[in-house]
Design an enzyme around this catalytic site. Sequence first.
Site, PDB file in Angstrom:
ATOM      1  CB  SER A 180       0.945  45.172 120.320  1.00  0.00           C
ATOM      2  OG  SER A 180       0.793  46.441 120.873  1.00  0.00           O
ATOM      3  CB  ALA A 181       2.805  41.691 116.828  1.00  0.00           C
ATOM      4  CB  ALA A 232       3.572  41.667 123.989  1.00  0.00           C
ATOM      5  CD  GLN A 233       9.594  36.799 124.723  1.00  0.00           C
ATOM      6  OE1 GLN A 233       9.907  36.442 125.856  1.00  0.00           O
ATOM      7  NE2 GLN A 233      10.466  36.861 123.734  1.00  0.00           N
ATOM      8  NE  ARG A 257       9.057  44.143 133.373  1.00  0.00           N
ATOM      9  CZ  ARG A 257       8.042  44.088 132.533  1.00  0.00           C
ATOM     10  NH1 ARG A 257       7.745  45.136 131.791  1.00  0.00           N
ATOM     11  NH2 ARG A 257       7.344  43.002 132.419  1.00  0.00           N
ATOM     12  CD  GLU A 280       6.113  51.802 124.783  1.00  0.00           C
ATOM     13  OE1 GLU A 280       5.798  50.765 124.157  1.00  0.00           O
ATOM     14  OE2 GLU A 280       7.267  52.048 125.163  1.00  0.00           O
ATOM     15  NE  ARG A 332       4.438  48.427 130.405  1.00  0.00           N
ATOM     16  CZ  ARG A 332       4.722  47.137 130.266  1.00  0.00           C
ATOM     17  NH1 ARG A 332       4.023  46.222 130.914  1.00  0.00           N
ATOM     18  NH2 ARG A 332       5.732  46.760 129.504  1.00  0.00           N
ATOM     19  CG  HIS A 346      12.314  43.521 130.347  1.00  0.00           C
ATOM     20  ND1 HIS A 346      12.996  42.412 130.790  1.00  0.00           N
ATOM     21  CD2 HIS A 346      11.004  43.176 130.356  1.00  0.00           C
ATOM     22  CE1 HIS A 346      12.127  41.445 131.049  1.00  0.00           C
ATOM     23  NE2 HIS A 346      10.906  41.885 130.795  1.00  0.00           N
ATOM     24  N   GLY A 398       1.854  38.561 129.066  1.00  0.00           N
ATOM     25  CA  GLY A 398       0.454  38.383 128.712  1.00  0.00           C
ATOM     26  C   GLY A 398      -0.378  39.580 129.101  1.00  0.00           C
ATOM     27  CG  HIS A 455      10.279  46.303 128.037  1.00  0.00           C
ATOM     28  ND1 HIS A 455      10.288  45.443 126.966  1.00  0.00           N
ATOM     29  CD2 HIS A 455       9.168  45.978 128.769  1.00  0.00           C
ATOM     30  CE1 HIS A 455       9.246  44.631 127.040  1.00  0.00           C
ATOM     31  NE2 HIS A 455       8.542  44.946 128.108  1.00  0.00           N
ATOM     32  CD  GLU A 457       4.661  38.590 132.969  1.00  0.00           C
ATOM     33  OE1 GLU A 457       4.719  39.817 132.854  1.00  0.00           O
ATOM     34  OE2 GLU A 457       4.238  37.842 132.074  1.00  0.00           O
TER      35      GLU A 457
HETATM   36  C1  SIN Z   1       7.895  40.207 129.778  1.00  0.00           C
HETATM   37  O1  SIN Z   1       7.327  39.247 129.285  1.00  0.00           O
HETATM   38  O2  SIN Z   1       8.857  40.099 130.511  1.00  0.00           O
HETATM   39  C2  SIN Z   1       7.420  41.588 129.432  1.00  0.00           C
HETATM   40  C3  SIN Z   1       6.011  41.745 129.699  1.00  0.00           C
HETATM   41  C4  SIN Z   1       5.657  43.212 129.790  1.00  0.00           C
HETATM   42  O3  SIN Z   1       6.245  44.021 129.074  1.00  0.00           O
HETATM   43  O4  SIN Z   1       4.840  43.545 130.628  1.00  0.00           O
END
Ligand code: SIN
Length: 480
Positions: free
Chosen positions: A24-25, A27-28, A259, A341, A352, A212, A30, A317, A95
Amino acid sequence: MALAAAPRPVVLVSRSRGTTGTASAMAQGGIAAAVGPGDDAVFHAADTLVAGACHNHVGAVLDLAQAAPEAVQWLGSLGVQFDRAGDGQLSLGREGGHDRARIVHAGGDATGHAVMQVLAAAAANAPHVHWLAGKTLQAIGLAADGRVAGVRVCDVAGRSAQLAAADLVLATGGIGALFSATTNPEGADGSGLALALAAGAEGRDLEFIQWHPTAFASPSGRHLPLVTEALRGAGARLVDEQGVPLMQGTHPLADLAPRDVVARRLWRHRRAGGQAWLDARRLDEAAWRQFPSVLSLCAQHGIDPRSDRIPVTPAVHFHMGGVAVDPKGESSLAGLHAVGEVACSGVHGANRLASNSLLEGLVCGRLLGARLRSQGKRAAPVLRWVDAGPDADGESRERLAMHLTAALGPLRSGESLAAAMAAITADPAMAGRWQGRLALALLAPAMARKRSLGAHYRVDSASAGNIRQGIETPAYGETA
Ligand code: SIN
């Protein structure tokens, strides 16, 4: 969860001190929330269902999408500083799989860090929370009637301690560290899931594992840093070595396809000997201010993404499957609950949607905490202890990672799944360890599910016979 359970006493057990080493920390991305003009929770839910190949629990999806705006507001009230535009409105990013800009961020691509800092500080200051850091969950104690009655935890020096507990909430994250390439941290090794299964809890959808498409293609190590999908939302494109766009003609959303679709395209390209690159050179300086983590990651590897392309590769991912829980977070084992998760409530379906994971952790965690607040049962005496079994050694873990990566990648076949199952079963250094048992628990449903669905893509279901029976299912809109 812990905050919402107040004033019921909570013992919070974590491996790390603070939030270091948690997915979680890191995570890029949002938090997805229908807060923009003209947006609605129904549109957010529809995108979640399409990405999840409609394998989702529809009620859970609607509840999640409806709860998202309030969850964002609540974080703001705790002190999370979300990124805002000049007019003070939340800045919204886009995204993959979303039909519009719907993602709120804090600190640009450092949302997870910002959120976890605030939540960790609140938990550390909460009088009802006793935080035991530097401890690993080792075993679950079960009472005579089979319900949870306690846990055994252990520190790095091997000292163990037993705690009475009438309710146990697992929030132990995913399984990426079992594979040869992952964006997950080392601690995401599936140990919580393995323990729950060993204690008799049911698993669900274990075959659905999200790759990912854009982990940083670093030549060494299995833990690859993420290159956020939000860059593609801001205009970056996936290209081959000649600069030819890779996603054109594959899906109507091209680079912003769900994805699983993008990961398959890149996997095929790399298997054919190609390299994949993220070309973000068209982003202007203002856009780059939203990506401090990517800039710093690239700088560490001698790359300036304003003038160089970024090498990328698919990597594990997120695990959509996990401990089967009902909409209240309750598993099939009385007293065992799961969130995030490690859990599978069915909300993510077979794949997801981007930026729905921090959201799920927040919304479901708060609901679970509020429910447990009013259930002040006393723990019964422990009749027996259940652990997941012995640990595999480093070499066996490497072999296991190789087999899992070959069999449970973005493209799967009965042959590769059977080969992995046979190799693991025949080797006691894998099959006799908890990692090996968990690997077999992931492989078996993937073997049994002959039809492609979401992130579970069977190349062999495209055989002529199968197509005649109509069981080949590419993702919505994907050119197979
Ligand atoms: C991402 O920033 O590409 C991943 C975000 C996510 O896992 O939903």
